[in-house]
Write a protein that holds these residues in place. Structure first.
Motif, PDB file in Angstrom:
ATOM      1  N   UNK A 163       0.825  -1.210   0.000  1.00  0.00           N
ATOM      2  CA  UNK A 163       0.000   0.000   0.000  1.00  0.00           C
ATOM      3  C   UNK A 163       0.859   1.259   0.000  1.00  0.00           C
ATOM      4  N   UNK A 164       1.890   1.266   0.855  1.00  0.00           N
ATOM      5  CA  UNK A 164       2.755   2.447   0.935  1.00  0.00           C
ATOM      6  C   UNK A 164       3.474   2.697  -0.392  1.00  0.00           C
ATOM      7  N   UNK A 165       3.958   1.641  -1.010  1.00  0.00           N
ATOM      8  CA  UNK A 165       4.649   1.756  -2.300  1.00  0.00           C
ATOM      9  C   UNK A 165       3.686   2.240  -3.386  1.00  0.00           C
ATOM     10  N   UNK A 166       2.492   1.686  -3.399  1.00  0.00           N
ATOM     11  CA  UNK A 166       1.501   2.060  -4.422  1.00  0.00           C
ATOM     12  C   UNK A 166       1.097   3.524  -4.277  1.00  0.00           C
ATOM     13  N   UNK A 167       0.878   3.977  -3.034  1.00  0.00           N
ATOM     14  CA  UNK A 167       0.494   5.374  -2.791  1.00  0.00           C
ATOM     15  C   UNK A 167       1.591   6.320  -3.271  1.00  0.00           C
ATOM     16  N   UNK A 168       2.841   5.983  -2.953  1.00  0.00           N
ATOM     17  CA  UNK A 168       3.949   6.854  -3.377  1.00  0.00           C
ATOM     18  C   UNK A 168       4.050   6.895  -4.898  1.00  0.00           C
ATOM     19  N   UNK A 169       3.886   5.757  -5.550  1.00  0.00           N
ATOM     20  CA  UNK A 169       3.941   5.729  -7.009  1.00  0.00           C
ATOM     21  C   UNK A 169       2.815   6.571  -7.609  1.00  0.00           C
ATOM     22  N   UNK A 170       1.601   6.456  -7.064  1.00  0.00           N
ATOM     23  CA  UNK A 170       0.467   7.224  -7.577  1.00  0.00           C
ATOM     24  C   UNK A 170       0.629   8.717  -7.296  1.00  0.00           C
ATOM     25  N   UNK A 171       1.269   9.079  -6.196  1.00  0.00           N
ATOM     26  CA  UNK A 171       1.534  10.494  -5.924  1.00  0.00           C
ATOM     27  C   UNK A 171       2.435  11.090  -7.010  1.00  0.00           C
ATOM     28  N   UNK A 172       3.458  10.324  -7.409  1.00  0.00           N
ATOM     29  CA  UNK A 172       4.341  10.789  -8.481  1.00  0.00           C
ATOM     30  C   UNK A 172       3.555  10.908  -9.786  1.00  0.00           C
ATOM     31  N   UNK A 173       2.716   9.927 -10.047  1.00  0.00           N
ATOM     32  CA  UNK A 173       1.895   9.961 -11.261  1.00  0.00           C
ATOM     33  C   UNK A 173       0.962  11.181 -11.266  1.00  0.00           C
ATOM     34  N   UNK A 174       0.363  11.502 -10.122  1.00  0.00           N
ATOM     35  CA  UNK A 174      -0.538  12.661 -10.022  1.00  0.00           C
ATOM     36  C   UNK A 174       0.214  13.959 -10.293  1.00  0.00           C
ATOM     37  N   UNK A 175       1.435  14.056  -9.763  1.00  0.00           N
ATOM     38  CA  UNK A 175       2.239  15.247 -10.025  1.00  0.00           C
ATOM     39  C   UNK A 175       2.551  15.372 -11.518  1.00  0.00           C
ATOM     40  N   UNK A 176       2.813  14.252 -12.159  1.00  0.00           N
ATOM     41  CA  UNK A 176       3.092  14.297 -13.593  1.00  0.00           C
ATOM     42  C   UNK A 176       1.834  14.696 -14.383  1.00  0.00           C
ATOM     43  N   UNK A 177       0.670  14.223 -13.955  1.00  0.00           N
ATOM     44  CA  UNK A 177      -0.571  14.615 -14.628  1.00  0.00           C
ATOM     45  C   UNK A 177      -0.812  16.124 -14.505  1.00  0.00           C
ATOM     46  N   UNK A 178      -0.483  16.682 -13.341  1.00  0.00           N
ATOM     47  CA  UNK A 178      -0.603  18.127 -13.167  1.00  0.00           C
ATOM     48  C   UNK A 178       0.351  18.855 -14.125  1.00  0.00           C
ATOM     49  N   UNK A 179       1.569  18.339 -14.229  1.00  0.00           N
ATOM     50  CA  UNK A 179       2.541  18.950 -15.128  1.00  0.00           C
ATOM     51  C   UNK A 179       2.062  18.889 -16.578  1.00  0.00           C
ATOM     52  N   UNK A 180       1.535  17.735 -16.999  1.00  0.00           N
ATOM     53  CA  UNK A 180       1.062  17.583 -18.372  1.00  0.00           C
ATOM     54  C   UNK A 180      -0.112  18.509 -18.658  1.00  0.00           C
ATOM     55  N   UNK A 181      -1.012  18.682 -17.671  1.00  0.00           N
ATOM     56  CA  UNK A 181      -2.145  19.583 -17.878  1.00  0.00           C
ATOM     57  C   UNK A 181      -1.665  21.032 -17.970  1.00  0.00           C
ATOM     58  N   UNK A 182      -0.710  21.402 -17.138  1.00  0.00           N
ATOM     59  CA  UNK A 182      -0.180  22.766 -17.188  1.00  0.00           C
ATOM     60  C   UNK A 182       0.483  23.037 -18.540  1.00  0.00           C
ATOM     61  N   UNK A 183       1.135  22.021 -19.049  1.00  0.00           N
ATOM     62  CA  UNK A 183       1.831  22.180 -20.323  1.00  0.00           C
ATOM     63  C   UNK A 183       0.855  22.213 -21.496  1.00  0.00           C
ATOM     64  N   UNK A 184      -0.162  21.351 -21.455  1.00  0.00           N
ATOM     65  CA  UNK A 184      -1.126  21.270 -22.551  1.00  0.00           C
ATOM     66  C   UNK A 184      -2.526  21.078 -21.974  1.00  0.00           C
ATOM     67  N   UNK A 185      -3.239  22.173 -21.636  1.00  0.00           N
ATOM     68  CA  UNK A 185      -4.541  22.073 -20.968  1.00  0.00           C
ATOM     69  C   UNK A 185      -5.612  21.453 -21.872  1.00  0.00           C
ATOM     70  N   UNK A 186      -6.205  20.372 -21.402  1.00  0.00           N
ATOM     71  CA  UNK A 186      -7.349  19.745 -22.061  1.00  0.00           C
ATOM     72  C   UNK A 186      -8.317  19.277 -20.981  1.00  0.00           C
TER      73      UNK A 186
END
Length: 563
Positions: free
Chosen positions: A318-341
């Motif tokens: 669970x701890x590993x999965x949460x940390x991985x998903x946190x990184x993924x969420x940060x990347x999704x924010x970055x992608x949206x900031x770069x190309x808003x859709x």
């Protein structure tokens, strides 16, 4: 370790049966003589081949102790200092004296220059309380060897190279100020590190059969591309950073508690821009443009998740999965900031919601708590507005005041005032009783026999309440007719009774609002929504929220059950 100790003791007793032709080997009678030979050689480097060093228990008392005696702490207790480089190709310590189990460790020697041992021919040795100020390396031999270092200090690096026949490397309470390196080891040796401090543990083009690290402190662990065949255990360690990119861990015997390596995974970058390498690591400044390295980092998390799932280590999973998903969420924010859709925005926000609502599906209990807060919030809104489930609605408290006003101004008892208020309901039951009485013999007796008990049961609650009120009636007459000496205590009783009644009314109103909220949250669609005004539209919104949140809760719960 017990297995190692047993084999070490038994195999040393068989040493004479497995050794090469001793006529090719030069014998040195004691550790003391060997140290003197090194220091007295005229060459700048002590370079020899094929020597067998014997141990003299009397002469070497400062340099030996019983092996496997590892209760001492790390300390420098030097009895001899060697000031020149040492290169030996072909070395053996005669460590048995012909007595089963009489195995000794060599201790208390400081090497100021580099030491290199090639082609060790014995079955093993133990160095304890030794100090190596420069690099120390051991190259493989043609047999399986047990190398043990306890309470030793390595002020530079130590390396094991070219092991084609396995071997075992054991470090117990050692300090390694630079790197411990395993390189070119197709024989897949074993490495055990206990209660030690290591700057860097590196497998550079090297593999292992067993890798066990416990209660140790390691700054960097680099297992990039390493194959661990049978055991990979990291327990109770302090690790600053770890690279497991492309590593292969044993499916059913990997135990790496995630609390040791949380936010410490990294990927080494080697390129024209970074010829010496650079770490792509979990940080607040991660460059999500580097998709290759991002993907490799996520692959490292996936490797760990598979290991945790195979052994059922749910907390680390669970701890590993949460940390991985946190990184993924940060990347999704970055992608949206770069190309808003809209798709990018929706995916990013869903991830954020899942983090708060259920820790990405790993905590169904959190989803239940979150749902309860939503239900209570809407229940509070419904409490402020009337609904058809609350028959009295906002008139409930006003009716309660009217009841007490009537009671205090009439000479009738409180039970009579109560029955008068219940009169419309009682008249309906009386009409039913009269209807039954009129039937006589015009209908089968079954109907009249069962109808009258039904009538009595229907009015029993009202009659019982009236009887109770009659027994607790404290006023005979009106309030204005009461003597002044009785008004004080009767006022206290009346106000108490009124307060209890009001609390009951408020409780019922709150329960009605709560039931309405629960029903709205758990049911998508009523038919007719039992509330008017703005809350009517809020009920539709709550129904959608409830459908959405209960769906995610169900998925989270099923996921946890399957895991």
């Amino acid at each position: 370790m017990k297995k190692i100790q047993f084999l070490f003791a038994i195999l040393f007793t068989l040493n004479t049966f497995s050794q090469e032709d001793t006529s090719k080997w030069r014998e040195i009678p004691s550790i003391t003589d060997w140290i003197e030979e090194i220091n007295n050689t005229q060459d700048s480097t002590y370079t020899v081949k094929n020597i067998k060093v014997f141990i003299d228990k009397n002469k070497d008392s400062l340099f030996i102790q019983k092996a496997f005696n590892r209760n001492d702490t790390i300390k420098e207790n030097i009895a001899a200092i060697i000031n020149k480089p040492v290169i030996i190709d072909g070395l053996e310590f005669d460590n048995s004296f012909g007595l089963p189990g009489a195995v000794y460790a060599i201790k208390n020697i400081r090497f100021r220059e580099r030491v290199r041992l090639n082609n060790f021919q014995g079955l093993g040795f133990e160095f304890t309380k030794m100090v190596f100020e420069k690099n120390f390396s051991i190259r493989g031999s043609n047999r399986h060897v047990y190398y043990t270092f306890s309470n030793c200090i390595f002020k530079a690096g130590i390396g094991f190279f070219d092991f084609n026949n396995g071997s075992s490397f054991n470090f117990i309470r050692c300090n390694i100020d630079k790197s411990l390196q395993i390189t070119r080891t197709p024989g897949k040796p074993d490495l055990y590190i206990f209660n030690s401090n290591v700057n860097t543990l590196v497998f550079a083009s090297g593999d292992a059969k067993e890798l066990v690290v416990k209660n140790s402190s390691i700054k960097d662990v680099i297992l990039q591309g390493t194959i661990i065949e049978s055991t990979a255990h990291f327990v109770n360690n302090k690790i600053d950073e770890i690279d497991i990119t492309g590593a292969q861990l044993p499916e059913s015997n990997t135990y790496i508690s995630f609390n040791q390596i949380s936010k410490k995974l990294f990927v080494n970058i080697y390129s024209i821009d970074y010829p010496d390498g650079k770490k792509y690591e979990v940080s607040d400044t991660m460059d999500f443009e580097m998709k290759e390295h991002y993907d490799l980092l996520i692959a490292s998390y996936t490797l760990l998740l598979t290991s945790y799932q195979n052994i059922g280590e749910q907390d680390s999973y669970n701890a590993c999965y949460i940390e991985m998903k946190n990184i993924e969420t940060r990347r999704l924010e970055y992608l949206f900031t770069k190309s808003p859709t809209f798709k990018g925005f929706f995916t990013w926000k869903i991830n954020q919601f899942l983090k708060v609502f259920s820790a990405y599906g790993t905590e169904p209990a959190r989803a239940v708590i979150f749902s309860m807060w939503v239900i209570l919030l809407f229940a509070f809104i419904y409490l402020l507005f009337p609904n058809s489930w609350d028959s009295h609605g906002r008139k409930r408290i006003m009716n309660r005041y009217a009841f007490f006003f009537t009671y205090m101004n009439k000479k009738s008892g409180i039970h009579e005032v109560y029955l008068e208020n219940q009169k419309p309901e009682l008249l309906e039951f009386d009409d039913f009783k009269n209807l039954v009485d009129k039937q006589g013999k015009s209908v089968p007796k079954f109907f009249t026999a069962t109808a009258l008990p039904l009538y009595k049961w229907a009015i029993s609650g009202t009659k019982l309440s009236a009887n109770i009120l009659k027994r607790v009636d404290i006023m005979k007459g009106t309030w204005s007719e009461l003597p002044k000496n009785k008004r004080i205590w009767k006022s206290i009783l009346l106000i108490s009774a009124f307060t209890v009644a009001i609390c009951y009314d408020v409780l019922i109103k709150m329960l009605n609002a709560l039931m309405l909220s629960i029903n709205t949250f758990t049911t998508l669609g009523f038919g007719e929504i039992p509330i008017k005004g703005l809350p009517r539209y809020l009920a539709i919104i709550q129904g959608f929220i409830g459908w959405f949140m209960l769906t995610i809760f169900s998925v989270s719960l099923i996921s946890q059950l399957l895991n």
